[in-house]
Write a protein that holds these residues in place. Structure first.
Motif, PDB file in Angstrom:
ATOM      1  N   SER A 171      -2.286  -5.627   0.992  1.00  0.00           N
ATOM      2  CA  SER A 171      -1.015  -5.461   0.896  1.00  0.00           C
ATOM      3  C   SER A 171      -0.036  -5.889   2.777  1.00  0.00           C
ATOM      4  CB  SER A 171      -0.722  -3.945   1.023  1.00  0.00           C
ATOM      5  OG  SER A 171      -1.701  -3.147   0.092  1.00  0.00           O
TER       6      SER A 171
ATOM      7  N   ALA B  61       0.588  -1.150   0.042  1.00  0.00           N
ATOM      8  CA  ALA B  61      -0.621   0.242  -0.395  1.00  0.00           C
ATOM      9  C   ALA B  61       1.028   1.052  -0.322  1.00  0.00           C
ATOM     10  CB  ALA B  61      -0.763   0.308   1.600  1.00  0.00           C
TER      11      ALA B  61
ATOM     12  N   THR C  96      -5.069   5.421   7.196  1.00  0.00           N
ATOM     13  CA  THR C  96      -4.821   4.137   6.453  1.00  0.00           C
ATOM     14  C   THR C  96      -3.620   3.436   7.475  1.00  0.00           C
ATOM     15  OG1 THR C  96      -5.309   4.761   4.579  1.00  0.00           O
ATOM     16  CG2 THR C  96      -3.585   2.768   4.171  1.00  0.00           C
ATOM     17  N   ALA C  97      -2.526   4.009   7.708  1.00  0.00           N
ATOM     18  CA  ALA C  97      -1.721   3.543   8.777  1.00  0.00           C
ATOM     19  C   ALA C  97      -2.250   2.860   9.594  1.00  0.00           C
ATOM     20  CB  ALA C  97      -0.606   4.785   8.844  1.00  0.00           C
TER      21      ALA C  97
ATOM     22  N   VAL D  38       4.479  -0.633   8.637  1.00  0.00           N
ATOM     23  CA  VAL D  38       3.554   0.379   8.830  1.00  0.00           C
ATOM     24  C   VAL D  38       4.943   1.073   8.159  1.00  0.00           C
ATOM     25  CG1 VAL D  38       3.234   3.345   9.331  1.00  0.00           C
ATOM     26  CG2 VAL D  38       1.778   0.919   9.463  1.00  0.00           C
TER      27      VAL D  38
ATOM     28  N   SER E 185      -4.591  -0.545   2.978  1.00  0.00           N
ATOM     29  CA  SER E 185      -4.073  -1.815   3.705  1.00  0.00           C
ATOM     30  C   SER E 185      -4.056  -3.350   3.827  1.00  0.00           C
ATOM     31  CB  SER E 185      -3.896  -1.165   5.799  1.00  0.00           C
ATOM     32  OG  SER E 185      -5.502  -1.272   5.548  1.00  0.00           O
TER      33      SER E 185
ATOM     34  N   ASN F 154     -10.148   2.425   3.476  1.00  0.00           N
ATOM     35  CA  ASN F 154      -8.977   2.887   3.496  1.00  0.00           C
ATOM     36  C   ASN F 154      -8.049   1.489   4.676  1.00  0.00           C
ATOM     37  OD1 ASN F 154      -8.696   5.489   2.814  1.00  0.00           O
ATOM     38  ND2 ASN F 154      -8.546   5.981   4.221  1.00  0.00           N
TER      39      ASN F 154
ATOM     40  N   ALA G 188      -3.482  -0.430   9.005  1.00  0.00           N
ATOM     41  CA  ALA G 188      -2.296  -1.165   8.764  1.00  0.00           C
ATOM     42  C   ALA G 188      -2.658  -2.139  10.118  1.00  0.00           C
ATOM     43  CB  ALA G 188      -1.537  -1.039   8.380  1.00  0.00           C
TER      44      ALA G 188
ATOM     45  N   SER H  13      -3.576   1.401  -3.903  1.00  0.00           N
ATOM     46  CA  SER H  13      -3.589   3.153  -3.335  1.00  0.00           C
ATOM     47  C   SER H  13      -5.559   2.936  -3.578  1.00  0.00           C
ATOM     48  CB  SER H  13      -2.821   4.043  -4.192  1.00  0.00           C
ATOM     49  OG  SER H  13      -2.664   4.987  -3.067  1.00  0.00           O
TER      50      SER H  13
ATOM     51  N   SER I  58      -4.068   9.808   5.055  1.00  0.00           N
ATOM     52  CA  SER I  58      -3.407   8.289   5.352  1.00  0.00           C
ATOM     53  C   SER I  58      -2.791   8.939   6.472  1.00  0.00           C
ATOM     54  CB  SER I  58      -1.438   9.287   4.529  1.00  0.00           C
ATOM     55  OG  SER I  58      -2.354  10.209   3.484  1.00  0.00           O
TER      56      SER I  58
ATOM     57  N   THR J 187       2.389  -0.931   4.878  1.00  0.00           N
ATOM     58  CA  THR J 187       1.757   0.257   4.057  1.00  0.00           C
ATOM     59  C   THR J 187       3.079   1.345   4.406  1.00  0.00           C
ATOM     60  OG1 THR J 187      -0.139   0.046   4.935  1.00  0.00           O
ATOM     61  CG2 THR J 187      -0.060   2.408   4.648  1.00  0.00           C
TER      62      THR J 187
ATOM     63  N   LYS K 268      -0.395  -5.080  10.211  1.00  0.00           N
ATOM     64  CA  LYS K 268       0.481  -4.974   9.287  1.00  0.00           C
ATOM     65  C   LYS K 268       1.771  -4.289   9.851  1.00  0.00           C
ATOM     66  CE  LYS K 268      -1.758  -7.461   6.623  1.00  0.00           C
ATOM     67  NZ  LYS K 268      -2.832  -6.476   5.105  1.00  0.00           N
TER      68      LYS K 268
END
Length: 309
Positions: free
Chosen positions: A224, A117, A241-242, A252, A221, A217, A245, A148, A238, A227, A250
């Motif tokens: 992926s 991402a 999204t982090a 970052v 993430s 969002n 994640a 994205s 943004s 991110t 996930k």
């Protein structure tokens, strides 16, 4: 109307039925048959629906002409449902998975790995493209998929970089695929549905709504392995999204910038809070090697759909 998959797709077109309510229906009976045979009273009592909503739902599920008409309108889209064997495995593992996904373009991209991402500000600095080329071009050359949201700025740069250099990219939209947003990216959208993949969890004929932008969002993430935030202002979208994640377990990554530059503020905050500082492509590849071992195990153990239990 006897196919559970088609029933789910049909129900997902009804704006009165939330994702959480649809999930309740599915967990009770994944065929959804009880819903299509229940009386108004049963719908109201069993699912704690107001009488007016129960009446509306009863009429909706019994309307075969509308059922056939809606599914015919959707025939041009690739549709994944959470009941399907080809539903993206990574999305079944997030806390709030979509139940239906719509796509246009190269459907096979949705399960390709590695995928990254790439998000950031809509108003990038003059050096943003240079940084993105340095970090992402080697990944594009090695068949990575960049994911994205097709927004102005960093999102658009990421899609164009992948597409221009013969790579792979997925755009995740807020709103339906018949209403690509933003309007200024219509040419990009048309190129992506021809050569790449554009997806949305919202019915294709729904115009985008404000709440859908932060909500989608989690799919960026979710699809992926990690991110990457290129540039982001304080309280930037943004950073949502982090956060998604991190909630999904996930990694970052954040690219540092000049301390005098507003677009660097969000990235610096992420780094202060534990995000990995990325200076070169190797920093990303190093983390992928670790994730890839876990991914291979997940693929071997993917017989059951975790989202439905």
């Amino acid at each position: 109307m006897n196919d559970p998959r088609c029933r789910l797709i049909y129900l997902a077109q009804n704006p009165q039925l939330s994702r959480s309510l649809l999930l309740t229906f599915l967990k009770e009976d994944h065929t959804l048959e009880p819903l299509f045979t229940a009386s108004v009273k049963d719908l109201a009592n069993k699912y704690h629906l107001p009488a007016s909503k129960a009446h509306t739902l009863y009429g909706y599920v019994r309307d075969k002409d509308n059922f056939d008409r809606l599914l015919s309108r959707l025939s041009r889209f690739k549709i994944w449902t959470i009941l399907d064997s080809d539903f993206p495995l990574l999305l079944t593992l997030i806390p709030d998975p979509p139940l239906v996904l719509y796509g246009l373009g190269q459907a096979s991209l949705i399960d390709q790995m590695p995928s990254l991402a790439v998000v950031g500000t809509r108003h990038p600095s003059k050096t943003a493209k240079k940084h993105m080329y340095k970090l992402l071009k080697p990944l594009v050359d090695n068949n990575w998929v960049l994911i994205s949201g097709m927004a102005y700025g960093i999102d658009g740069y990421a899609h164009r970089l992948a597409d221009y250099y013969g790579g792979k990219t997925i755009a995740v939209l807020a709103g339906g695929l018949e209403y690509p947003y933003p309007p200024g990216h219509l040419n990009l959208y048309n190129r992506l549905i021809e050569n790449q993949l554009v997806i949305s969890e919202y019915p294709p004929f729904d115009k985008p709504k404000r709440y859908q932008f932060p909500e989608r969002n989690r799919l960026i993430s979710g699809l992926s392995f990690a991110t990457l935030v290129i540039e982001a202002k304080h309280k930037s979208g943004s950073l949502i999204t982090a956060d998604q994640a991190l909630e999904q377990g996930k990694d970052v990554f954040a690219v540092p910038g000049a301390i005098s530059q507003p677009q660097s503020q969000g990235c610096h905050e992420l780094i202060q809070n534990g995000a990995k500082l990325v200076q070169n492509t190797y920093d990303i590849l190093q983390e992928w090697e670790s994730f890839n071992r876990k991914w291979c195990r997940m693929m071997l153990e993917s017989n059951q759909n975790p989202a439905l239990g």
